[in-house]
Design a protein around this motif. Structure first.
Motif, PDB file in Angstrom:
ATOM      1  N   ILE A  58      15.609 -29.329 -17.404  1.00 21.18           N
ATOM      2  CA  ILE A  58      14.415 -29.905 -17.898  1.00 21.18           C
ATOM      3  C   ILE A  58      13.200 -29.217 -17.334  1.00 21.18           C
ATOM      4  CG2 ILE A  58      14.463 -32.380 -18.894  1.00 21.18           C
ATOM      5  CD1 ILE A  58      13.654 -33.500 -16.718  1.00 21.18           C
ATOM      6  N   ASP A  59      11.833 -29.005 -18.043  1.00 21.69           N
ATOM      7  CA  ASP A  59      11.230 -28.301 -18.333  1.00 21.69           C
ATOM      8  C   ASP A  59      10.323 -28.875 -17.096  1.00 21.69           C
ATOM      9  OD1 ASP A  59       8.942 -26.537 -17.432  1.00 21.69           O
ATOM     10  OD2 ASP A  59       8.304 -26.399 -19.787  1.00 21.69           O
ATOM     11  N   ILE A  60       9.950 -29.271 -16.051  1.00 19.00           N
ATOM     12  CA  ILE A  60       9.658 -30.051 -14.786  1.00 19.00           C
ATOM     13  C   ILE A  60       7.868 -29.919 -15.387  1.00 19.00           C
ATOM     14  CG2 ILE A  60       8.696 -30.138 -12.828  1.00 19.00           C
ATOM     15  CD1 ILE A  60      11.393 -31.978 -13.333  1.00 19.00           C
ATOM     16  N   GLU A  61       7.063 -29.143 -16.014  1.00 14.53           N
ATOM     17  CA  GLU A  61       6.209 -28.919 -15.409  1.00 14.53           C
ATOM     18  C   GLU A  61       5.476 -29.729 -16.828  1.00 14.53           C
ATOM     19  OE1 GLU A  61       3.623 -26.822 -13.218  1.00 14.53           O
ATOM     20  OE2 GLU A  61       5.726 -26.882 -12.380  1.00 14.53           O
ATOM     21  N   SER A  62       5.850 -30.071 -17.807  1.00 18.16           N
ATOM     22  CA  SER A  62       5.544 -30.470 -19.165  1.00 18.16           C
ATOM     23  C   SER A  62       6.241 -31.671 -19.241  1.00 18.16           C
ATOM     24  CB  SER A  62       5.617 -29.327 -20.904  1.00 18.16           C
ATOM     25  OG  SER A  62       6.957 -29.186 -20.726  1.00 18.16           O
ATOM     26  N   CYS A  63       7.263 -32.283 -18.735  1.00 21.40           N
ATOM     27  CA  CYS A  63       7.468 -33.680 -19.160  1.00 21.40           C
ATOM     28  C   CYS A  63       6.460 -34.076 -18.741  1.00 21.40           C
ATOM     29  CB  CYS A  63       8.721 -33.919 -17.126  1.00 21.40           C
ATOM     30  SG  CYS A  63      10.169 -32.902 -17.973  1.00 21.40           S
ATOM     31  N   LEU A  80      10.562 -35.197 -22.757  1.00 28.91           N
ATOM     32  CA  LEU A  80      10.826 -34.292 -21.109  1.00 28.91           C
ATOM     33  C   LEU A  80      11.914 -33.394 -22.425  1.00 28.91           C
ATOM     34  CD1 LEU A  80      13.286 -36.909 -19.776  1.00 28.91           C
ATOM     35  CD2 LEU A  80      10.659 -36.440 -18.672  1.00 28.91           C
ATOM     36  N   PRO A  81      10.347 -32.303 -21.765  1.00 35.66           N
ATOM     37  CA  PRO A  81      11.691 -30.731 -22.613  1.00 35.66           C
ATOM     38  C   PRO A  81      12.655 -30.065 -22.034  1.00 35.66           C
ATOM     39  CG  PRO A  81       9.557 -30.661 -22.732  1.00 35.66           C
ATOM     40  CD  PRO A  81       9.670 -31.732 -21.933  1.00 35.66           C
ATOM     41  N   ILE A  82      13.576 -29.782 -22.894  1.00 28.97           N
ATOM     42  CA  ILE A  82      15.376 -30.012 -22.381  1.00 28.97           C
ATOM     43  C   ILE A  82      14.892 -28.083 -21.995  1.00 28.97           C
ATOM     44  CG2 ILE A  82      17.272 -29.916 -22.927  1.00 28.97           C
ATOM     45  CD1 ILE A  82      17.492 -31.984 -24.007  1.00 28.97           C
ATOM     46  N   GLY A 126       7.592 -32.882 -28.826  1.00 31.89           N
ATOM     47  CA  GLY A 126       8.856 -32.235 -28.337  1.00 31.89           C
ATOM     48  C   GLY A 126       9.694 -32.824 -29.567  1.00 31.89           C
ATOM     49  N   ALA A 127       9.570 -32.945 -30.552  1.00 31.97           N
ATOM     50  CA  ALA A 127      10.172 -32.303 -31.281  1.00 31.97           C
ATOM     51  C   ALA A 127      11.474 -31.871 -31.423  1.00 31.97           C
ATOM     52  CB  ALA A 127      10.097 -32.505 -32.916  1.00 31.97           C
ATOM     53  N   GLU A 128      11.372 -30.657 -31.011  1.00 31.47           N
ATOM     54  CA  GLU A 128      12.665 -29.988 -31.160  1.00 31.47           C
ATOM     55  C   GLU A 128      13.573 -29.361 -30.194  1.00 31.47           C
ATOM     56  OE1 GLU A 128      12.663 -25.493 -32.148  1.00 31.47           O
ATOM     57  OE2 GLU A 128      10.482 -25.844 -33.701  1.00 31.47           O
ATOM     58  N   THR A 129      13.930 -29.908 -28.791  1.00 32.53           N
ATOM     59  CA  THR A 129      14.131 -30.119 -27.628  1.00 32.53           C
ATOM     60  C   THR A 129      13.590 -31.434 -26.416  1.00 32.53           C
ATOM     61  OG1 THR A 129      13.463 -28.167 -26.988  1.00 32.53           O
ATOM     62  CG2 THR A 129      15.075 -27.749 -27.800  1.00 32.53           C
ATOM     63  N   SER A 130      13.668 -32.302 -27.299  1.00 28.91           N
ATOM     64  CA  SER A 130      13.334 -33.031 -25.981  1.00 28.91           C
ATOM     65  C   SER A 130      14.070 -34.696 -25.671  1.00 28.91           C
ATOM     66  CB  SER A 130      11.803 -33.355 -26.526  1.00 28.91           C
ATOM     67  OG  SER A 130      10.909 -32.667 -26.586  1.00 28.91           O
ATOM     68  N   ALA A 131      14.042 -34.751 -24.977  1.00 26.47           N
ATOM     69  CA  ALA A 131      14.703 -36.494 -24.689  1.00 26.47           C
ATOM     70  C   ALA A 131      13.669 -36.902 -24.813  1.00 26.47           C
ATOM     71  CB  ALA A 131      15.330 -36.800 -23.243  1.00 26.47           C
TER      72      ALA A 131
END
Ligand SMILES: Nc1ncnc2c1ncn2[C@@H]1O[C@H](COP(=O)(O)OP(=O)(O)O)[C@@H](O)[C@H]1O
Ligand SMILES: [Mg+2]
Lengths: 155, 257
Positions: A58-63, A80-82, A126-131
């Motif tokens: 995951i992209d830690i910075e934008s979690c 949590l952007p993947i 975060g619609a596209e790649t998020s948990a």
């Protein structure tokens, strides 16, 4: 409103104080209502990220893991952007070396760091790649006592 | 904030609508309802004597001269706080309910025992708050507590609304507060100097035939409680005249002010 306030507003330098009041209230009420102790909340955030990171990068910075409240229901919301999924899950407790090198413990997830976006905005962003854990997924029960040792929520 | 003022004005307004009303001062520490109703000089007995059965209820009730449909049961000695129980409050309220269409309980501030006593005796509640962060946060606590005590419905009155500041977004808006607290709105009371004048005199605004904005707001609240449908107008969105319409248009297109 003074002339200076007006000019600042015109130049977009300053939000109207009513908007700030709303955002600050929403944040503080989410915490008041959940009755969760900030330390435990922080530990829970870290553990959630650890688990998720075993399965996906995951992209830690934008979690963003935070409490939201709407219609008097408090929800734990994780955005949590993947970056990419892992072929095999990492073993439990494995050290995670994410892109930036900073572990989950170093995340800027303080309640103060957030700007109080609501659930819809988070979902859209975060619609596209998020948990995304929505309000229905995880209602936070307010059962922890402030004096509970951190071990209280360990698996 | 504005609980006692609301209780006094709502009591008079309901009485004017032909209802029999009992108002109970449950703020034993800081009793004020007698003063706001102008009845402070006519108190002989209080809730304390009624509970001790040293006097009958009708001996303790103070009738309002102009609106005899309204009677006040005054608060007793502040030391009552030390021994009063929720059951005591339920007893008093039960006695009052037997003889009135409405029993209004003026609750103390906070979420301590005094408030819990008052809430224990209530079937439903009106929460009144000002559109400020600290007041709304406190209101949220109170609403949470009322929910655990099974008091419902709970309705919201927004007090000391300043239309100009709201229009300038320098204050929480009506929608902000109702969204955040998730309560149905029962009334909007503007900041109004006449409230202070009426307090000075001990004559609630709702006694007047042509009441000021706040007085009219209290009358509307009473009518809504009686089931009448009176539209709620957000004063910060109400503007008259060409200049105002131009400003409104500018506000909408630019979203700036
Ligand atoms: N709408 C209003 N406009 C102006 N002053 C108000 C208004 N409502 C309340 N006040 C003032 O605020 C103060 C507190 O009101 P009160 O009804 O005694 O509050 P509480 O019973 O909640 O402590 C009083 O001085 C009262 O005159
Ligand atoms: Mg009072």
């Amino acid at each position: 409103m003074t002339v200076l306030d007006f000019i600042n507003r015109l130049l977009g330098r300053e939000k109207p104080s009513g908007t700030m009041a709303r955002q600050r209230l929403q944040l503080v009420l989410a915490h008041d209502r959940s009755d969760l102790n900030p330390e435990l909340l922080d530990q829970m955030r870290r553990e959630i990220l650890e688990v998720v990171q075993r399965y996906v990068e995951i992209d830690i910075e934008s979690c963003d893991v935070s409490l939201e409240t709407e219609d008097r229901v408090t929800a734990l919301l994780a955005n949590l952007p993947i970056k990419r999924t892992r072929e095999f899950p990492l073993p439990i407790g494995s050290a995670i070396s994410s892109g930036s090198g900073s572990g989950p413990a170093a995340l800027a997830l303080d309640r103060g760091a957030r700007t109080g976006t609501n659930a819809e905005q988070l979902a859209a962003a975060g619609a596209e790649t998020s948990a995304l854990a929505g309000p229905s997924a995880s209602r936070v029960p307010g059962t922890t006592e402030p004096g509970d040792p951190p071990s209280g929520i360990q698996p | 904030m504005g609980k006692t003022t609301l209780t006094a004005n709502l009591g008079i307004a309901l009485a004017r609508l032909g209802k029999t009303v009992a108002v109970l001062d449950a703020d034993f520490g800081l009793r004020n309802l007698d003063l706001l109703l102008g009845l402070e000089n006519r108190i002989i007995y209080t809730a304390q004597e009624v509970l001790a059965t040293t006097c009958r209820l009708d001996q303790a009730l103070v009738k309002h001269k102009q609106q005899p449909n309204l009677a006040l049961l005054p608060a007793g000695n502040p030391r009552m706080l030390e021994w009063l129980t929720p059951e005591d409050m339920q007893t008093i309220t039960g006695l009052l309910a037997e003889r009135s269409d409405y029993v209004l309980i003026d609750a103390p501030a906070g979420i301590e025992q005094g408030f819990k006593n008052a809430a224990a005796a209530a079937r439903e509640a009106i929460v009144i708050t000002t559109p400020e962060v600290s007041a709304v946060r406190d209101a949220d606590r109170v609403i949470g507590l009322l929910a655990t005590m099974d008091v419902k419905p709970v309705q919201l009155v927004l007090n000391r609304v300043r239309p100009k500041m709201m229009a300038n977004q320098e204050m929480l808006s009506v929608d902000d507060v109702t969204d955040i607290l998730a309560l149905p709105l029962l009334g909007l009371v503007q900041e109004d100097e006449r409230v202070i004048v009426s307090t000075n005199r001990g004559e609630p605004l709702t006694l007047e035939d042509n009441p000021s904005p706040a007085g009219q707001a209290y009358l509307n609240i009473a009518s809504r409680l009686c089931g009448e449908e009176i539209p709620l107008i957000d004063p910060s969105k109400k503007r008259h005249g060409l200049r105002a319409r131009l400003i409104n248009k500018l506000r909408k297109t630019t979203g700036l002010f």
